[in-house]
Design an enzyme around this catalytic site. Sequence first.
Site, mmCIF file in Angstrom:
data_model
loop_
_atom_site.group_PDB
_atom_site.id
_atom_site.type_symbol
_atom_site.label_atom_id
_atom_site.label_comp_id
_atom_site.label_asym_id
_atom_site.label_seq_id
_atom_site.Cartn_x
_atom_site.Cartn_y
_atom_site.Cartn_z
ATOM 1 N N LYS A 182 -21.185 -11.572 -10.712
ATOM 2 C CA LYS A 182 -20.493 -11.729 -9.430
ATOM 3 C C LYS A 182 -20.587 -13.189 -9.003
ATOM 4 C CE LYS A 182 -21.250 -11.973 -5.277
ATOM 5 N NZ LYS A 182 -20.184 -12.908 -4.880
ATOM 6 N N GLU A 258 -33.676 -17.394 -8.257
ATOM 7 C CA GLU A 258 -33.682 -18.864 -8.342
ATOM 8 C C GLU A 258 -33.134 -19.345 -7.006
ATOM 9 O OE1 GLU A 258 -34.818 -20.565 -10.807
ATOM 10 O OE2 GLU A 258 -34.903 -19.097 -12.411
ATOM 11 N N CYS A 291 -29.780 -27.643 -6.604
ATOM 12 C CA CYS A 291 -30.993 -27.025 -6.060
ATOM 13 C C CYS A 291 -32.238 -27.837 -6.378
ATOM 14 C CB CYS A 291 -31.119 -25.617 -6.609
ATOM 15 S SG CYS A 291 -31.039 -25.589 -8.395
ATOM 16 N N GLU A 392 -33.625 -27.281 3.347
ATOM 17 C CA GLU A 392 -32.673 -27.698 2.318
ATOM 18 C C GLU A 392 -31.330 -28.007 2.990
ATOM 19 O OE1 GLU A 392 -31.060 -24.706 -0.383
ATOM 20 O OE2 GLU A 392 -31.591 -26.035 -2.023
HETATM 21 P P1 NAD Z 1 -25.759 -17.895 -1.131
HETATM 22 O O1 NAD Z 1 -27.154 -17.392 -1.130
HETATM 23 O O2 NAD Z 1 -25.014 -17.903 0.129
HETATM 24 O O3 NAD Z 1 -24.869 -17.060 -2.157
HETATM 25 C C1 NAD Z 1 -25.225 -16.920 -3.515
HETATM 26 C C2 NAD Z 1 -24.522 -15.688 -4.077
HETATM 27 O O4 NAD Z 1 -25.031 -14.522 -3.420
HETATM 28 C C3 NAD Z 1 -23.010 -15.656 -3.856
HETATM 29 O O5 NAD Z 1 -22.412 -15.096 -4.996
HETATM 30 C C4 NAD Z 1 -22.871 -14.752 -2.643
HETATM 31 O O6 NAD Z 1 -21.606 -14.140 -2.571
HETATM 32 C C5 NAD Z 1 -23.959 -13.738 -2.906
HETATM 33 N N1 NAD Z 1 -24.463 -13.049 -1.706
HETATM 34 C C6 NAD Z 1 -24.425 -13.474 -0.421
HETATM 35 N N2 NAD Z 1 -25.010 -12.574 0.391
HETATM 36 C C7 NAD Z 1 -25.449 -11.569 -0.407
HETATM 37 C C8 NAD Z 1 -26.161 -10.353 -0.159
HETATM 38 N N3 NAD Z 1 -26.537 -9.991 1.073
HETATM 39 N N4 NAD Z 1 -26.468 -9.563 -1.203
HETATM 40 C C9 NAD Z 1 -26.113 -9.909 -2.462
HETATM 41 N N5 NAD Z 1 -25.430 -11.050 -2.761
HETATM 42 C C10 NAD Z 1 -25.100 -11.868 -1.735
HETATM 43 O O7 NAD Z 1 -25.862 -19.343 -1.797
HETATM 44 P P2 NAD Z 1 -24.695 -20.387 -1.991
HETATM 45 O O8 NAD Z 1 -24.387 -20.961 -0.654
HETATM 46 O O9 NAD Z 1 -23.598 -19.810 -2.807
HETATM 47 O O10 NAD Z 1 -25.415 -21.484 -2.922
HETATM 48 C C11 NAD Z 1 -26.243 -22.471 -2.414
HETATM 49 C C12 NAD Z 1 -27.699 -22.102 -2.543
HETATM 50 O O11 NAD Z 1 -27.999 -21.802 -3.920
HETATM 51 C C13 NAD Z 1 -28.630 -23.223 -2.184
HETATM 52 O O12 NAD Z 1 -29.650 -22.739 -1.362
HETATM 53 C C14 NAD Z 1 -29.206 -23.683 -3.518
HETATM 54 O O13 NAD Z 1 -30.464 -24.267 -3.466
HETATM 55 C C15 NAD Z 1 -29.217 -22.434 -4.289
HETATM 56 N N6 NAD Z 1 -29.235 -22.710 -5.722
HETATM 57 C C16 NAD Z 1 -30.390 -22.507 -6.413
HETATM 58 C C17 NAD Z 1 -30.460 -22.788 -7.762
HETATM 59 C C18 NAD Z 1 -31.716 -22.556 -8.551
HETATM 60 O O14 NAD Z 1 -31.648 -22.473 -9.758
HETATM 61 N N7 NAD Z 1 -32.865 -22.434 -7.918
HETATM 62 C C19 NAD Z 1 -29.324 -23.245 -8.430
HETATM 63 C C20 NAD Z 1 -28.164 -23.434 -7.706
HETATM 64 C C21 NAD Z 1 -28.129 -23.153 -6.332
#
Ligand code: NAD
Length: 489
Positions: A182, A258, A291, A392
Amino acid sequence: MKQLPEARLYIDGALRSAEGGKTYDNICPWTAEVAGQAADASAADVEAAIAAARRAFDETDWSRQHAQRHELVTNYMALLRANRDRLMEIARIEAGAAVGAACRAHVDFALNGGDDLVECFSAIQWEEDRGRREDNGVLSDRIVIHEPLGVVAAITPWNVPLYVNIGKVIAAFLAGCTVVLKPAPDTPLMGSVMGELAVEAGFPPGVFNVVTSAHPSMAGEMLVDDPRVDVISFTGSTAVGKRIMERGAATLKRIFLELGGKSAKIILDDAPDFSIKCMMSMAIFHAGQGCALPTRLLVPRSRYPEAVEALQMSYGGFASRWGDYDDPENIMGPVISQRQLERVMGYIELGQQEGARLIAGGKTAPDKGTGYFIEPTCFVDVTNDMRIAQEEIFGPVLVVIPFEDDEDAIRIANDSSYGLGGGVISGDRDRAMHVARNVRAGAISVNDGMSITGDLPFGGFKGSGMGREWGREGIEEFLDLKAVAVGVS
Ligand code: NAD
């Protein structure tokens, strides 16, 4: 801006539209205009994807045919590589990657990482002989079998979508799991194209499924709640990660997270080329949307004025070297969305209210185009208790914090709810290693070493998550253990 093809769903071996043909706009961050359409999956579409993945796991020999699976995944990686130009274009148009960033973390690191995983496959031990032993008068020959965990839901973010998608799905395939991917609503095509290439590679129906959806949480929550899904492999924000853990408890999901980071790069006072090292520490790669990017720069108080001067110079000279869609040298473009732009600008405002000193940037940059451009921004005189040092920001914002000595630098680096990445630079390797060993984070670069590669485990300490991706450990994450003892008479 060129239009992208529609991002379609890939369910049970077929590429198709969402139920009722529903779509949503795929917005290009460079222009804030519509760059294409994406299938907007309904609950019934998500349900079909879960059912297909479950069936493929339970009713086919996908999980047991290690050699055939490895061959198919090897061919699939070759196919992805053959489509590099297309993937580059999607990363640029859909994720807002500048060419220099698309070439690195977005596409080439992702392809190289996938190949690394394919290589790591040979290190997986599927069965371990644990020897003969007598217990309570029973003599047994014992083996430990490593078995795939089952159906994996890979829930991914928008910042480096191909890299994160590959890290999860290739590892899960190699382990013998089936997958529902997803992608984030902002980057649907990078998920969908993986489905399209899976058709071309000849994946058995149901082994891989991709559901794109405009709703931020509907599809993700369905995957987390469904008892037919065994594993959630999530990359995204810490807030959503926590919510997934809570919800996942109801079905006792295996959950790998992650999450975010606020990584510290520490430049010690004996660092060779001290000023150059400071200049190279701008948080600009992909507009700071990484990240593990070091977004806190820790510099010795004894050399603080030199560090500030070096940063002023590097940011000053950078103004014309970002935000150009065509320039192959550019590594920084826009942020992903209006929502993200507002969030980052909110933090820039907050930093000023908290008393930090802005030495570069701080504004949006409409001169770069109609998209979501924010100037490369640097705050100095930051204390680690400020919110801009603790939270962050996920934008092109560096905070610079002075420290007194090595122990103080370690203390500041660790005074964070996160623990994802970090770095240390010193002329003395032992001194640098002392710092590296004491910073609580999952990946530390010493003297600019590459601590994040496809053959090394990657993941967070503390609020940055749990579990490891990439490398042998990234495949093993999707394996369970079964102890078998054969009685010997
Ligand atoms: P997000 O948490 O808003 O969304 C991530 C994913 O989760 C999306 O596909 C979203 O649709 C889905 N999602 C949202 N709410 C959900 C729920 N309640 N249940 C299940 N799925 C849900 O993050 P984002 O804004 O897309 O990405 C940015 C974040 O990702 C930053 O905090 C960044 O640090 C983190 N990130 C971490 C890594 C790592 O490897 N640690 C890598 C890349 C990004």
